[in-house]
Design a protein around this motif. Sequence first.
Motif, mmCIF file in Angstrom:
data_model
loop_
_atom_site.group_PDB
_atom_site.id
_atom_site.type_symbol
_atom_site.label_atom_id
_atom_site.label_comp_id
_atom_site.label_asym_id
_atom_site.label_seq_id
_atom_site.Cartn_x
_atom_site.Cartn_y
_atom_site.Cartn_z
ATOM 1 N N ARG A 182 46.447 55.594 32.916
ATOM 2 C CA ARG A 182 47.296 56.154 31.862
ATOM 3 C C ARG A 182 47.758 55.089 30.869
ATOM 4 O O ARG A 182 47.721 55.302 29.655
ATOM 5 N N TYR A 185 45.115 54.306 28.319
ATOM 6 C CA TYR A 185 44.975 55.369 27.316
ATOM 7 C C TYR A 185 46.147 55.314 26.335
ATOM 8 O O TYR A 185 45.977 55.495 25.132
ATOM 9 N N TYR A 186 47.323 55.060 26.879
ATOM 10 C CA TYR A 186 48.516 55.031 26.024
ATOM 11 C C TYR A 186 48.458 53.883 25.008
ATOM 12 O O TYR A 186 48.750 54.077 23.831
ATOM 13 N N LEU A 200 52.747 63.271 21.470
ATOM 14 C CA LEU A 200 52.129 63.715 22.718
ATOM 15 C C LEU A 200 52.920 63.245 23.935
ATOM 16 O O LEU A 200 52.458 63.331 25.068
ATOM 17 N N MET B 100 42.922 63.565 26.878
ATOM 18 C CA MET B 100 43.544 62.997 28.093
ATOM 19 C C MET B 100 44.885 62.351 27.798
ATOM 20 O O MET B 100 45.793 62.375 28.631
ATOM 21 N N VAL B 101 45.023 61.763 26.591
ATOM 22 C CA VAL B 101 46.317 61.146 26.228
ATOM 23 C C VAL B 101 47.421 62.199 26.322
ATOM 24 O O VAL B 101 48.500 61.943 26.870
ATOM 25 N N GLY B 102 47.128 63.405 25.847
ATOM 26 C CA GLY B 102 48.102 64.487 25.959
ATOM 27 C C GLY B 102 48.281 64.951 27.393
ATOM 28 O O GLY B 102 49.386 65.202 27.853
ATOM 29 N N PHE B 104 48.054 63.360 30.130
ATOM 30 C CA PHE B 104 48.784 62.437 31.003
ATOM 31 C C PHE B 104 50.284 62.756 31.070
ATOM 32 O O PHE B 104 50.962 62.342 31.999
ATOM 33 N N LEU B 105 50.782 63.507 30.069
ATOM 34 C CA LEU B 105 52.215 63.815 30.058
ATOM 35 C C LEU B 105 52.631 64.592 31.305
ATOM 36 O O LEU B 105 53.677 64.322 31.897
ATOM 37 N N PRO B 108 50.095 62.548 35.629
ATOM 38 C CA PRO B 108 50.031 61.074 35.547
ATOM 39 C C PRO B 108 48.774 60.469 36.165
ATOM 40 O O PRO B 108 48.374 59.376 35.781
ATOM 41 N N ARG B 110 44.860 59.937 36.817
ATOM 42 C CA ARG B 110 43.701 60.013 35.929
ATOM 43 C C ARG B 110 42.809 61.219 36.199
ATOM 44 O O ARG B 110 42.428 61.936 35.277
ATOM 45 N N ARG B 114 42.093 64.207 33.655
ATOM 46 C CA ARG B 114 40.739 64.463 33.160
ATOM 47 C C ARG B 114 40.358 65.928 33.379
ATOM 48 O O ARG B 114 39.754 66.556 32.512
ATOM 49 N N THR B 151 49.375 68.949 26.585
ATOM 50 C CA THR B 151 50.739 68.591 27.013
ATOM 51 C C THR B 151 51.476 69.805 27.591
ATOM 52 O O THR B 151 52.648 69.703 27.921
#
Lengths: 326, 244
Positions: A182, A185-186, A200, B100-102, B104-105, B108, B110, B114, B151
């Motif tokens: 994570r 990616y962040y 996001l 994936m960036v969204g 992860f909210l 957490p 991976r 995904r 998200t």
Amino acid sequence: MKKLAAPPLGLTLLAVGLVLYPLLFSDAFYRDIGVTFLLAAIAASAWNIVGGYAGQISVGHSMFFGIGAYTPVLFYTLWGWPPLVGIPVGILLSLALAAVIGLPTLRLSGHYFSMATIAVAELIRILVGTWNFVGAAIGLQGPARGRAWWDLTFRSELPYYYIFLVVLGIVLAVTATFESRRFGYYVRAIKAGERAAKSLGVPVHWTKMQALLLSAAFTSIAGSLYVVKTGFVDPGSGFGILVSVQMVIVAALGGAGTLYGPLLGALILIPLQTATNNWLGGGGSGLTFIIYGGIIVLIARFEPGGLSELWHRLLRKRWKRVDATA
Amino acid sequence: MPLLDAQNVSKAFGRFRAVADADFAVDQGEIIGLIGPNGAGKSTLFNCLAGDMVPNAGRIIFDGADVTRASAEAHARVGIGRTFQVPTTFEDMSVLDNVMVGAFLRHPHRDDAREQARRIVELTGLKPDQRARSLGTPGRKRLEIARVLATDPRLLLLDESLAGLTPGELQDAIALVRRLHEMGITIVIVEHIMEVIMTLTKRVVVFNQGHVIASGTPEEVVADERVIEAYLGRTGTPERGSKP
């Protein structure tokens, strides 16, 4: 239980090559180049975490390098403690300084962070250069002869080479680990667009802070390695602007924000630097500045993604051609 | 209790009041349109609702909690998602990595992130391995929606996400927004294309010079004298499907 994937062929060859290099080139001159290459790769990889991945361009990373270099020899000078003791203290001091700089400046957008890092690094350099406690302009010296292994003072280049190689391995392993998680990616999202990342739910300020702290810690270790290898540090070699610039150039040349970019950059730049210094003698050292300037212009104009980006583009073209002919 | 309640929200830049005492509420499950001429203050209000800007006055209540001064990250955490007028995709990352960036909210780890991202990418009809850089405008807008969907938003703020599309792409995008609405997401949509507003929304809020000047069903607002005057400066009815 998950199976561990076999490392790619390129990585295996690189690792084998790095391990065998000092055995194949036993001449002290070549081994010294190897050690210098590894040190440059460690420092640039450390810078790459915050500058390459997170896009927060620090041009004052020498402050962490210098702290990492000064602390072990200061401890030795004051109390005769082995440099090993000073390394973790250097890391802690670098972390504290990174937090002090990062807290206010990483909230700002634009180039404020870059300007703050230059200003603080230069301030520290001037301060150290006039402060007798840390040797002022003359600098500090480590143990001339090792009392035991923990003084990390060796006659041969070989132990340094392998110590540096292990540290480089650790830096790359940590970077590779976060890259696919994570945090990785962040940081890339922040570099690409802070506003979008925030929308996001990315904790932008804290993520940048974490990147800076991690980067500062590894840069401090690089400084400590430098001083155990040379046994000496002064304000220029510890906190000088060229120290910071070299980290930026090495990472940018190879490919900032990529795992092996700094390695590639160091692989090209360090032999080049050594060659010019040897061919041109003392006058050659000035050429380093010209080379750095030229590289900055070339990267900015033709290949902002560095050589690894160029390499990937060429590979993609080749694949397309192979696909077309198939 | 409304899901989102904007109470007398004002935002000024110096002496210019971009949003002045905006007052409106959005119920859970609603899909409402926010329209108004250029410079009416819609995007500024959106920025206030999404936590990008802090209003000078007024309050924004989301699901009973005051989020007026909360950061954009905090807005995303409570379930307010947004897209941008100009798509801001993460250019060097693949479509899947963007999403994936969204993801992860709420996920957490991976593999979970995904998995969530793959589901969303499939729903939005994008190619997971394509680089964001290589997408055209429709693809970028779709990717922005996919990213914010990851998200798990309860309220989705779409800022001209359907602008600049060809008629065919527009129909696809309208169908996508409908699907999101059917999934239970409350939607506020800023749009200039009246066809989108008339097709998708049951209620429209009209903005002009920072003020809410009208509110009602799409049919009511297009017939409203104040709305016609705001758009055209004279009496007349905007044609269905036209760009005001």
